[in-house]
Design a protein around this motif. Sequence first.
Motif, PDB file in Angstrom:
ATOM      1  N   GLY A  29       0.812  -1.213   0.000  1.00  0.00           N
ATOM      2  CA  GLY A  29       0.000   0.000   0.000  1.00  0.00           C
ATOM      3  C   GLY A  29       0.842   1.257   0.000  1.00  0.00           C
ATOM      4  O   GLY A  29       0.565   2.215   0.724  1.00  0.00           O
ATOM      5  N   ASN A  30       1.920   1.269  -0.825  1.00  0.00           N
ATOM      6  CA  ASN A  30       2.781   2.449  -1.017  1.00  0.00           C
ATOM      7  C   ASN A  30       3.604   2.823   0.215  1.00  0.00           C
ATOM      8  O   ASN A  30       4.081   3.958   0.312  1.00  0.00           O
ATOM      9  CB  ASN A  30       1.964   3.669  -1.471  1.00  0.00           C
ATOM     10  N   GLN A  40       2.827  -0.535  13.783  1.00  0.00           N
ATOM     11  CA  GLN A  40       1.772  -1.258  14.486  1.00  0.00           C
ATOM     12  C   GLN A  40       2.261  -1.810  15.815  1.00  0.00           C
ATOM     13  O   GLN A  40       1.499  -1.849  16.792  1.00  0.00           O
ATOM     14  CB  GLN A  40       1.178  -2.374  13.624  1.00  0.00           C
ATOM     15  N   LEU A  41       3.523  -2.203  15.902  1.00  0.00           N
ATOM     16  CA  LEU A  41       4.056  -2.659  17.186  1.00  0.00           C
ATOM     17  C   LEU A  41       4.203  -1.487  18.161  1.00  0.00           C
ATOM     18  O   LEU A  41       3.949  -1.621  19.362  1.00  0.00           O
ATOM     19  CB  LEU A  41       5.395  -3.370  16.978  1.00  0.00           C
ATOM     20  N   LEU A 231      -5.654  -5.806   1.402  1.00  0.00           N
ATOM     21  CA  LEU A 231      -5.564  -4.442   1.919  1.00  0.00           C
ATOM     22  C   LEU A 231      -6.681  -3.573   1.344  1.00  0.00           C
ATOM     23  O   LEU A 231      -7.335  -2.817   2.070  1.00  0.00           O
ATOM     24  CB  LEU A 231      -4.188  -3.860   1.570  1.00  0.00           C
ATOM     25  N   LEU A 232      -6.905  -3.696   0.052  1.00  0.00           N
ATOM     26  CA  LEU A 232      -7.939  -2.897  -0.589  1.00  0.00           C
ATOM     27  C   LEU A 232      -9.344  -3.307  -0.147  1.00  0.00           C
ATOM     28  O   LEU A 232     -10.248  -2.484  -0.053  1.00  0.00           O
ATOM     29  CB  LEU A 232      -7.817  -3.006  -2.110  1.00  0.00           C
ATOM     30  N   ASP A 233      -9.524  -4.598   0.143  1.00  0.00           N
ATOM     31  CA  ASP A 233     -10.807  -5.085   0.652  1.00  0.00           C
ATOM     32  C   ASP A 233     -10.974  -4.816   2.144  1.00  0.00           C
ATOM     33  O   ASP A 233     -12.026  -5.121   2.704  1.00  0.00           O
ATOM     34  CB  ASP A 233     -10.940  -6.589   0.397  1.00  0.00           C
ATOM     35  N   LEU A 236      -7.128  -6.698   5.545  1.00  0.00           N
ATOM     36  CA  LEU A 236      -5.897  -6.279   6.214  1.00  0.00           C
ATOM     37  C   LEU A 236      -6.055  -4.803   6.533  1.00  0.00           C
ATOM     38  O   LEU A 236      -6.076  -3.962   5.627  1.00  0.00           O
ATOM     39  CB  LEU A 236      -4.689  -6.521   5.308  1.00  0.00           C
ATOM     40  N   LYS A 237      -6.179  -4.506   7.814  1.00  0.00           N
ATOM     41  CA  LYS A 237      -6.579  -3.149   8.210  1.00  0.00           C
ATOM     42  C   LYS A 237      -5.377  -2.255   8.529  1.00  0.00           C
ATOM     43  O   LYS A 237      -5.328  -1.603   9.566  1.00  0.00           O
ATOM     44  CB  LYS A 237      -7.547  -3.222   9.389  1.00  0.00           C
ATOM     45  N   LEU A 238      -4.394  -2.245   7.636  1.00  0.00           N
ATOM     46  CA  LEU A 238      -3.323  -1.269   7.741  1.00  0.00           C
ATOM     47  C   LEU A 238      -3.826   0.064   7.209  1.00  0.00           C
ATOM     48  O   LEU A 238      -4.718   0.109   6.349  1.00  0.00           O
ATOM     49  CB  LEU A 238      -2.108  -1.725   6.921  1.00  0.00           C
TER      50      LEU A 238
END
Length: 349
Positions: A29-30, A40-41, A231-233, A236-238
């Motif tokens: 995601g760039n 995230q940690l 990620l786009l769906d 994966l909630k980054l």
Amino acid sequence: MKALLLAGGLGTRLRPLTEQMPKPMAPVGNRPWIEHLVRQLRDQGVREFVLALKHYPDLIRNHLGDGKKWGVSIEYVIENETLGTAGAIKNAESLLGDCFLVFNADIVQHMNIKPLIQYHQERQATVTIGLTEVEDPSSFGVVDISETGRIARFVEKPKSGEAPSKLINAGIYVMNKEALSYIPAGREVSIERETFPLLIEAGEGVYGFTMTGYWLDMGTRERYRQVHWDLLDRKLKLPLPGKEKTSGIWTGNSCRIGDGALLIPPVVIGNRVQIGDKAIIGPYTVIGDDCRIANNTRLSETILWDGCHVREGAQLYQCVFGFGSEIGSRHILYEAFAHRIKEEEEITV
């Protein structure tokens, strides 16, 4: 508690994209995956990091620095020779505390680590291995685990129907420093084939804890693409860059979208991207910063890293192109996977 990130892998199955970069620096995601991991940690309370590097280490050091930009502190240790997972941990021994976290930094995951740490402390374990369940464990190291959570053995890449469980090593550990006495220094050591069996045979407490959340090894072309589709769906909630101006379309700053251009969600567009007239972008397309997409182009299920140039009339389907790639006019490409292609060069598919 410090976190040791093992970031020395060569990423051979993602070549040529990783020919001159460590796999954890591959964008998701760039944004480099390893930056996502540190962020995230940090958000879960980890403030001290040790990064074990080998392959093009300066690319990671130059990007992350001492960690102040991210609100953490980062130290580095370099492998002069290939040491394997356990050998890399041993090589970082002098920088680690009495109890520490270990992450394989090329595995994309979004999981809560606090239950894992709590489980380790409650069991008074020497090592607790984060586990994840997969439908087909035949490509992984599968654990044989008791009802009490103790791991009895590992079965490496079992044949279909012969796996003792569907639980595999997620590449996330909580370790006490005493476990490092079972790892010889100065040579390549496998943590699953050598270290963990030694600890189990010695009666040390080696436990497994099943974690929940997102997990995927991005080490193949198919899985690298799948990480982005997830990620786009939002499976994966980054965080995604830019702003979601319309449903499923995220756009960065200073972009130009040409007349008659059509964006079919989900799509991520980076900063300073130029998209020409009557271009059709999407679905499932990620465009990096400073890319130029010419008129009458078609991009679908495609990932472009920063600085790519797609010339007029080109059509890309299920492609991944690395930094600064140029795709010639009216090329029609399916599943191309390349780095720094120029218009005059032959593009292999």
